[in-house]
Motif scaffolding. Structure first.
Motif: not given
Length: 390
Positions: A294-295, A298, A301, A373
């Motif tokens: 999931k990380y 993202k 994206e 991130r």
């Protein structure tokens, strides 16, 4: 249990090739490294605990290959892909690249032709050349950033000397997860022309659509009977430094011929701590992996959208699998050496140059987005500022 991938873990002082060798690799220490394919995340807690528990015993002699490890591997394959693999068809190698070299020795002869599908992981080329075989390129077709296999070109490239194809599935660096239909089509061609398939599936766990990856050996008995597949916990669980990977043979004959080639080359053992890590990861790492995916999704994206919105002339399609992005700088109109220089000296970001992946890699750079991130944001902002001449 919840997992946080936002934590920035300082890897300096750990002999990390990614973080401590910038001067040797890029000619500058002032570079943010997002190149080599390991992650900047802590591995699953169960793995660290298993390694620490084994490390408490002060003797680190030759290890065996325990049944618990084989059960962990086959259990993982059953749960993740719905495929039951007999433990006796599973063998170990220090790494997938090592395994590819051994497979070339086992199933081809010097002078044979081996097909690769560029742009592709550079060691595919060197493995073929190092073993005295001839590289035949079957380039992928690209349309608006999406890549597909060129089956017509493949058919045209096959001749009496063609003995093997090295498949990258999921594909590094373009991020395609080949569909079952595409793989069946490839398998039919290879079966018809008696071409052995070596399938590098090291990224098979790192797929964003659940159930999208199809192991090559699961296609049919005929496909399994002329293929050898490599997997590893190294990418999935960030264990690359433990040098422990798996070869899955399609039948007993393939297993025997491959392990004989490994024995002749002296590859009898894998890493003591790698065995412990692999067993723990495949037994207990699934929840961690689901959170990781999931990380990563993202992060992919984020890079795609950032470039689209803020960096004119640079594109990256969101990959279907892997944590590697294929960044298209062709609109810059730079030579590959000039592009690398611009990234290092102006943006101060260290990526993988595209040209070692084959002629189709010219004008591209590979980015590893498996990092917190905040690091990724820093890298994108550096590229944006360099593009704007700031």
């Amino acid at each position: 249990m919840s997992y946080s991938f936002d934590e920035v873990i300082d890897r300096r002082g750990t002999n990390s090739i990614k973080w401590e060798y910038n001067k040797e690799i890029f000619g500058s220490d002032d570079v943010l490294p997002l190149w080599v394919a390991d992650m900047d995340f802590a591995c699953p807690p169960a793995v660290s605990e298993a390694i620490a528990a084994r490390a408490k015993h002060p003797i680190y002699g030759y290890p065996g290959k325990p049944k618990a490890m084989h059960r962990a591997v086959t259990g993982w394959l059953d749960r993740r892909f719905g495929v039951k693999v007999r433990p006796q068809l599973v063998s170990t190698v220090p790494g997938v690249v090592t395994g590819i070299h051994l497979a070339i020795d086992a199933f081809t002869k010097p002078g044979d032709h081996i097909i690769v599908q560029p742009p592709v992981y550079p060691p595919f080329f060197s493995a073929v050349k190092n073993r005295g075989r001839h590289v035949v390129e079957n380039p992928l077709k690209e349309q608006d950033g999406r890549y597909e296999m060129d089956f017509e070109d493949l058919m045209n490239k096959i001749d009496a000397r063609t003995r093997m194809i090295i498949l990258c599935s999921p594909h590094n660096p373009v991020g395609r997860v080949w569909t079952a239909e595409e793989l069946h089509k490839l398998a039919a061609i290879c079966i018809k022309h008696d071409i052995f398939v070596v399938s590098d599936e090291i990224h098979s766990d790192l797929v964003y659509e659940k159930g999208a990856h199809t192991p090559f050996y699961s296609l049919s008995e005929e496909a399994a009977a002329q293929s050898l597949t490599f997997i590893s916990p190294s990418k999935t669980f960030n264990l690359a430094g433990l040098f422990s990977s798996i070869a899955i043979a399609g039948d007993e004959r393939i297993h025997r011929e491959f392990t004989n080639a490994a024995a002749k080359s002296g590859f009898f053992h894998i890493n003591l701590f790698g065995i412990e890590a692999m067993t723990a990861a495949y037994r207990e790492g699934e929840a961690w992996l689901e959170a990781l995916l999931k990380y990563l999704d993202k992060n992919a994206e984020f890079v795609h959208s950032f470039l689209q919105d803020r960096v004119p002339g640079v594109k990256m399609e969101k990959p279907e699998g892997t944590y590697l992005g294929w960044m298209d700088f062709r609109q810059f109109g730079m030579s590959d050496p000039d592009l690398k220089k611009w990234l290092v000296e102006k943006a101060k970001v260290g990526l993988n140059a595209g040209d070692p992946f084959g002629k189709a890699g010219k004008g591209f750079q590979r980015i590893n987005f498996a990092c917190p991130r905040s690091i990724l944001e820093d890298a994108m902002e550096r590229i944006e500022k360099a593009r704007n001449g700031v």
